[in-house]
Design an enzyme around this catalytic site. Structure first.
Site, PDB file in Angstrom:
ATOM      1  N   LYS A   1       0.836  -1.203   0.000  1.00  0.00           N
ATOM      2  CA  LYS A   1       0.000   0.000   0.000  1.00  0.00           C
ATOM      3  C   LYS A   1       0.871   1.253   0.000  1.00  0.00           C
ATOM      4  O   LYS A   1       1.778   1.392   0.832  1.00  0.00           O
ATOM      5  CB  LYS A   1      -0.851   0.031   1.271  1.00  0.00           C
ATOM      6  CG  LYS A   1      -2.255  -0.503   1.099  1.00  0.00           C
ATOM      7  CD  LYS A   1      -2.971  -0.368   2.428  1.00  0.00           C
ATOM      8  CE  LYS A   1      -4.454  -0.461   2.293  1.00  0.00           C
ATOM      9  NZ  LYS A   1      -5.117  -0.376   3.604  1.00  0.00           N
TER      10      LYS A   1
HETATM   11  C1  E4P Z   1      -8.762   0.556   3.918  1.00  0.00           C
HETATM   12  O1  E4P Z   1      -7.960   0.013   3.197  1.00  0.00           O
HETATM   13  C2  E4P Z   1      -8.383   1.246   5.148  1.00  0.00           C
HETATM   14  O2  E4P Z   1      -7.489   0.387   5.814  1.00  0.00           O
HETATM   15  C3  E4P Z   1      -9.487   1.528   6.125  1.00  0.00           C
HETATM   16  O3  E4P Z   1     -10.719   1.050   5.646  1.00  0.00           O
HETATM   17  C4  E4P Z   1      -9.545   2.932   6.651  1.00  0.00           C
HETATM   18  O4  E4P Z   1     -10.657   3.046   7.492  1.00  0.00           O
HETATM   19  P1  E4P Z   1     -10.888   4.202   8.561  1.00  0.00           P
HETATM   20  O5  E4P Z   1     -11.400   5.416   7.854  1.00  0.00           O
HETATM   21  O6  E4P Z   1     -11.917   3.621   9.473  1.00  0.00           O
HETATM   22  O7  E4P Z   1      -9.580   4.442   9.240  1.00  0.00           O
END
Ligand code: E4P
Length: 230
Positions: free
Chosen positions: A89
């Site tokens: 990522k």
């Molecule tokens: C997705 O890949 C992210 O890890 C995640 O959904 C972020 O979520 P949040 O807005 O609850 O931190």
């Protein structure tokens, strides 16, 4: 594809893998911290390898912990060696809007043959450009978009049309779930994948009226057995 689990917790991953309903797992530094992964890169490596083994051949996303271009490339090369099913990522840009991230994405996908999940995106236009750069996955944080007062479904619909019209390979991951209804709503809007927190996945399965119905079936089965005995 459809459902990924947004967690770093082994017990949760094992529980839903055994049910056969997961097609991948996503993590980020915040999720890993909440999942008890402390101790730097060695701890991330240990947990990531453990998760990758449990879910293989399904994909696991592991996020880089730096925004320095060389650092991101070095970490991506290292992470992707931990297991075949790990993708890396990379955020759409740096903390102050630095633009070198997409160049890193392009290099990783095209020169180093590393699958990238471009993350922390809030709009269809960001995801579209990340897809053009060569990303395998584009992650839009729909819960955060909704929290800003915009309807994320409109962005998801626009994005899916763009990817289909221009024949781009990227798969749309929608994350940042805030309510159970988000999962089906976002898939219906055009997401290839929704990455769900474990509590919501459990909430999708359990229904109070189903509980009542199952209780009725079990009670009546018992009554029928007792009638047979008497
Ligand atoms: C997705 O890949 C992210 O890890 C995640 O959904 C972020 O979520 P949040 O807005 O609850 O931190």
């Amino acid at each position: 594809m459809a459902i990924f689990l947004d967690t770093g917790k082994i017990e949760e991953i094992e529980k839903f893998m055994k049910m056969g309903i997961l097609r991948g797992v996503t993590t980020n530094p915040t999720i890993l911290l909440k999942s008890g992964v402390t101790g730097g890169k060695e701890a991330i490596k240990k947990r990531s390898i453990e998760i990758a083994n449990i879910i293989k051949p399904y994909p696991l996303s592991v996020e880089v912990t730096t925004n320095d271009p060389k650092g991101m490339i070095d970490q991506a090369k290292e992470f992707s060696k931990w297991a075949d099913n790990i993708n890396v990522k990379i955020t759409i840009h740096g903390p102050n809007g630095e633009l070198h991230n997409l160049e890193v994405v392009h290099l990783l996908e095209n020169k180093h043959n590393i699958r990238v999940n471009v993350t922390a995106m809030m709009s269809a236009q960001q995801c579209f450009l990340a897809s053009l750069a060569g990303a395998t996955y584009v992650s839009l944080f729909a819960g955060r978009v909704n929290n800003m007062g915009y309807n994320a479904c409109i962005e998801i619909k626009k994005l899916r049309k763009l990817l289909d019209d221009f024949n781009l390979k990227a798969k749309i991951i929608i994350g940042s779930t805030r309510e159970i209804l988000n999962v089906i709503e976002w898939l219906e809007a055009g997401a290839h994948i929704v990455t769900v927190v474990p509590e919501f996945l459990e909430g999708m399965i359990v229904h109070p009226y189903s509980k009542e119905t199952v209780k009725q079936f079990l009670n009546d089965a018992k009554k029928a057995e007792e009638m047979l005995k008497s």
